[in-house]
Design an enzyme around this catalytic site. Sequence first.
Site, PDB file in Angstrom:
ATOM      1  N   GLY A   1       1.625   4.671   3.584  1.00  0.00           N
ATOM      2  CA  GLY A   1       2.656   3.752   3.144  1.00  0.00           C
ATOM      3  C   GLY A   1       3.724   4.440   2.310  1.00  0.00           C
ATOM      4  O   GLY A   1       4.923   4.184   2.480  1.00  0.00           O
TER       5      GLY A   1
ATOM      6  N   GLY B   1       0.807  -1.218   0.000  1.00  0.00           N
ATOM      7  CA  GLY B   1       0.000   0.000   0.000  1.00  0.00           C
ATOM      8  C   GLY B   1       0.838   1.263   0.000  1.00  0.00           C
ATOM      9  O   GLY B   1       0.873   1.980   0.992  1.00  0.00           O
TER      10      GLY B   1
ATOM     11  N   TYR C   1     -15.596  -2.470   8.288  1.00  0.00           N
ATOM     12  CA  TYR C   1     -14.242  -1.929   8.454  1.00  0.00           C
ATOM     13  C   TYR C   1     -13.719  -2.286   9.843  1.00  0.00           C
ATOM     14  O   TYR C   1     -12.573  -2.721   9.990  1.00  0.00           O
ATOM     15  CB  TYR C   1     -14.276  -0.413   8.264  1.00  0.00           C
ATOM     16  CG  TYR C   1     -12.945   0.276   8.465  1.00  0.00           C
ATOM     17  CD1 TYR C   1     -11.882   0.054   7.586  1.00  0.00           C
ATOM     18  CD2 TYR C   1     -12.749   1.174   9.514  1.00  0.00           C
ATOM     19  CE1 TYR C   1     -10.663   0.697   7.758  1.00  0.00           C
ATOM     20  CE2 TYR C   1     -11.537   1.816   9.694  1.00  0.00           C
ATOM     21  CZ  TYR C   1     -10.498   1.574   8.816  1.00  0.00           C
ATOM     22  OH  TYR C   1      -9.287   2.216   8.994  1.00  0.00           O
TER      23      TYR C   1
ATOM     24  N   SER D   1      -6.546   0.378  13.235  1.00  0.00           N
ATOM     25  CA  SER D   1      -7.232   1.664  13.337  1.00  0.00           C
ATOM     26  C   SER D   1      -8.038   1.701  14.624  1.00  0.00           C
ATOM     27  O   SER D   1      -8.409   0.644  15.171  1.00  0.00           O
ATOM     28  CB  SER D   1      -8.181   1.833  12.136  1.00  0.00           C
ATOM     29  OG  SER D   1      -9.143   2.847  12.361  1.00  0.00           O
TER      30      SER D   1
END
Length: 325
Positions: free
Chosen positions: A38, A31, A191, A164
């Site tokens: 990234g 990524g 998510y 996250s």
Amino acid sequence: MPYPYKNEITGDELVAEYAPLIKGKTILTTGVSPNSLGARYVETLAAGQPKLLILAGRDLAKVNQTAEAINKAHPDVQTRVLQLDLSSFAAVRKAAAEVNSWDDVPVIDVLMNNAGIMAVPYKICEDGYESQLTCNHLSHFLFTNLILDKILASEDKRVVNVSSGGHWFSGIRHADLNYDGGKTYEKWNAYGQSKSANVLFSIGLAKRFGDRGVLSYSLNPGAVMTNLAGHLDFAPGGDLETLARVSQLTGSPFGWGDREMLSHERGIATHVFASFDPALKEHNGAYLLEKARVADYYVDAVHPHAISDIEADRLWALSVKAVGL
């Protein structure tokens, strides 16, 4: 736990501090498209003179942009690009086979599983699993295991999974991974499931390979505006209001509406911290927080469903079956 560094610490400052540890290392990062954490991570690491930066991503044109930026700023640092499509297990296996075929790359010192998608419309990937769980966890699980011999060949052996604060929104939905064909799908919940998986995967790696020297960490980089959120609707009544509602329903402290936004330089500080800080050897499997610190599970906003050894074992078994290892 107290902050080991001042709150405004940046990735650049940490790279300067860890330069002796970075020099000569091989780091593979997923990524790395422009305007991503990234990309900023690998561009910043280049100042520490690593031996090789392996840049992995689905869109090689974008990956090459990041490689060119590194080559221009640090022509003495080698880069290599790798096509890695996390939506397909077959593509992941192909990418891993390519890495394993590189005889001139005998070790990978740090694997930074940074790539991800966030709050996207419902989709089942070709291997039969919801897209956020597939791209954010299952494919990284498969890729990591397939190249594990090169990680084990390193003296450092670090695997970092970018999670996250959104992990709060959901644990692993063992009975309904695919949201009943979309009928029960809520994109922030999905998510959250994938971000909990990132934390649990690091715990699983530490438990299974810690005695062979593998160090694995998950991290929350903080609230940073990147291309990860480029598709979101920021208009009134849009995605941020939905996010706030999900936060309320789950009792999450991460509504994000009133959160401090971090610059990219500050956002990657925890990436660099996780990759090289020597004191972290005493905290294998830990979840790290923005501004480069180890989370205190009794004080910080960490949901128990993401740090449970039982859940980590269940997810490992689920993942092995899902990816066909």
